[in-house]
Design an enzyme around this catalytic site. Structure first.
Site, PDB file in Angstrom:
ATOM      1  N   TYR A  19      46.021  36.632  39.938  1.00  0.00           N
ATOM      2  CA  TYR A  19      46.197  37.249  38.622  1.00  0.00           C
ATOM      3  C   TYR A  19      47.682  37.468  38.320  1.00  0.00           C
ATOM      4  CZ  TYR A  19      46.671  40.931  35.149  1.00  0.00           C
ATOM      5  OH  TYR A  19      47.071  41.671  34.060  1.00  0.00           O
ATOM      6  N   HIS A 101      56.414  41.216  35.443  1.00  0.00           N
ATOM      7  CA  HIS A 101      55.855  40.451  34.325  1.00  0.00           C
ATOM      8  C   HIS A 101      56.674  40.733  33.070  1.00  0.00           C
ATOM      9  CE1 HIS A 101      51.455  39.735  35.897  1.00  0.00           C
ATOM     10  NE2 HIS A 101      52.360  39.019  36.525  1.00  0.00           N
ATOM     11  N   GLU A 109      57.026  44.929  32.921  1.00  0.00           N
ATOM     12  CA  GLU A 109      55.918  45.448  33.718  1.00  0.00           C
ATOM     13  C   GLU A 109      56.239  45.221  35.182  1.00  0.00           C
ATOM     14  OE1 GLU A 109      51.899  45.086  30.950  1.00  0.00           O
ATOM     15  OE2 GLU A 109      52.243  43.633  32.549  1.00  0.00           O
ATOM     16  N   ASN A 111      54.362  45.246  38.481  1.00  0.00           N
ATOM     17  CA  ASN A 111      53.035  45.266  39.092  1.00  0.00           C
ATOM     18  C   ASN A 111      53.143  45.418  40.602  1.00  0.00           C
ATOM     19  OD1 ASN A 111      51.065  44.190  36.739  1.00  0.00           O
ATOM     20  ND2 ASN A 111      53.020  43.111  36.630  1.00  0.00           N
TER      21      ASN A 111
END
Length: 356
Positions: A19, A101, A109, A111
């Site tokens: 992902y 990201h 972002e 993560n």
């Protein structure tokens, strides 16, 4: 900045890794960059973790553009977040993968994925449990936002008139008022849902849409008119607090909790709404310094409690002794005086140690 932990965590390591790094078709995900960690190692650790909860994943999400941050600032925020979760643990006791990201409009972002296993002992490691950790993590969020001058999600100017994200509701698409030709059709559909709801989520969304419509037409001017409107939909008011209203429906076994400025006790008419928000904004800005001190105290106290918890669980687990290499062969015995000795160092983070 907000801190969000995802609910998933019981599958194989390929799930979260793909992902974060892989797009549809098997191509590398655009705007994804590994900032720290080894994706393959993290995936293997997740796959070999014997516990039901195999990993914990989440994101530090910013409204600011990624280009507004230097690499050092990103590292600082990441390592302080790690310290908030893993206070009292050494770097070789846990694994974490950080992936940046920037594919959502360029905003940043950060993560993270954490295998739920303490690496020295193989014992279960729970990086985050809301009941014990949420207050401390929220204090961390507030400290970072204030220190870096980031968007504050608690700012009254960002408060929603109606909050759709309660009762564990899935995040709906943003509300756009339908064209005039479709308003009556939507109103009829909402009335049918309220009369015969199929789920709590559908009922709440229909209630919110009807309240938005009444808000737009100017029929809501205070808490009493809000309660009257809800009762007019055939709902029973079960509880009305300062910040929310809970209602019951004859066809539903669970109450529906409604949140947002409209459902608050001090909600005023739209003509007074700007003054209300302005007053809240002024109070919020005036208490900025005191809130900063309170957040730091909350964070410090929470860190002491979490450190004691980790020491109780893993304090008796020592790091493995360094191996001695004698004539290119590993041995547990002491080497001769004239034999070369090489120590295997303990793994360290690639950035400086944590600070509050």
């Amino acid at each position: 900045m907000i801190v969000k932990f995802f609910r998933r965590g019981k599958g194989s390591g390929a799930g979260p890794i793909n992902y974060l790094l892989v797009a549809k078709g098997g191509k590398p995900r655009e705007g994804a960059k590994v900032l720290y960690g080894d994706p393959k190692l993290t995936e293997q650790l997740i796959n070999t973790t014997p516990f039901k909860q195999k990993y914990k994943a989440g994101v530090l999400s910013f409204t600011e553009d990624a280009k507004e941050f230097t690499d050092e600032q990103k590292k600082d925020i990441m390592q302080r977040f790690e310290e908030t979760l893993f206070v009292g643990l050494e770097p070789d006791q846990y694994d974490i993968l950080w992936v940046e990201h920037t594919d959502k409009g360029g905003r940043l972002e950060l993560n993270f994925v954490i295998p739920c296993q303490e690496l020295r002992s193989g014992k279960r490691l729970q990086p985050f449990y809301a009941g014990a950790d949420l207050v401390r993590v929220n204090a961390f969020k507030n400290i970072i936002n204030q220190e870096y001058g980031l968007t504050d999600p608690n700012d009254p100017e960002r408060k929603r008139l109606i909050n759709p994200y309660v009762n564990n509701a899935p995040r709906p698409t943003p509300y756009d008022r339908p064209p005039k030709s479709k308003e009556k059709e939507q109103e009829k559909e909402d009335n049918e849902i309220i009369a015969n709801p199929e789920s709590t989520f559908a009922l709440k969304e229909a209630i919110d849409r009807r309240m938005r419509h009444r808000l737009a037409e100017g029929s809501l001017n205070g808490r009493s008119s809000v309660l009257y409107a809800l009762e007019g939909m055939g709902l029973t008011i079960k509880r009305a607090t300062n910040s929310s209203i809970s209602v019951a429906h004859p066809a539903m076994t669970r109450n529906v909790r409604l949140k947002g400025t409209v459902y608050e006790k001090d909600f005023k008419a739209l003509s007074q709404q700007a003054h209300l928000i302005e007053g809240r904004q002024g109070d919020y800005e005036r208490t900025s310094e005191s809130r900063g001190h309170r957040d730091l105290k909350t964070w410090t106290t929470g860190m002491e409690i979490k450190k004691e918890y980790h020491e109780k669980l893993y304090g008796d687990i020592k790091a493995p002794e360094p191996l001695a290499l004698v004539n290119n062969h590993v041995t547990s015995k002491e080497p001769q005086d004239n034999a070369p000795k090489v120590e295997v160092p303990t793994p360290q983070r690639s950035y400086s140690g944590p600070r509050p």
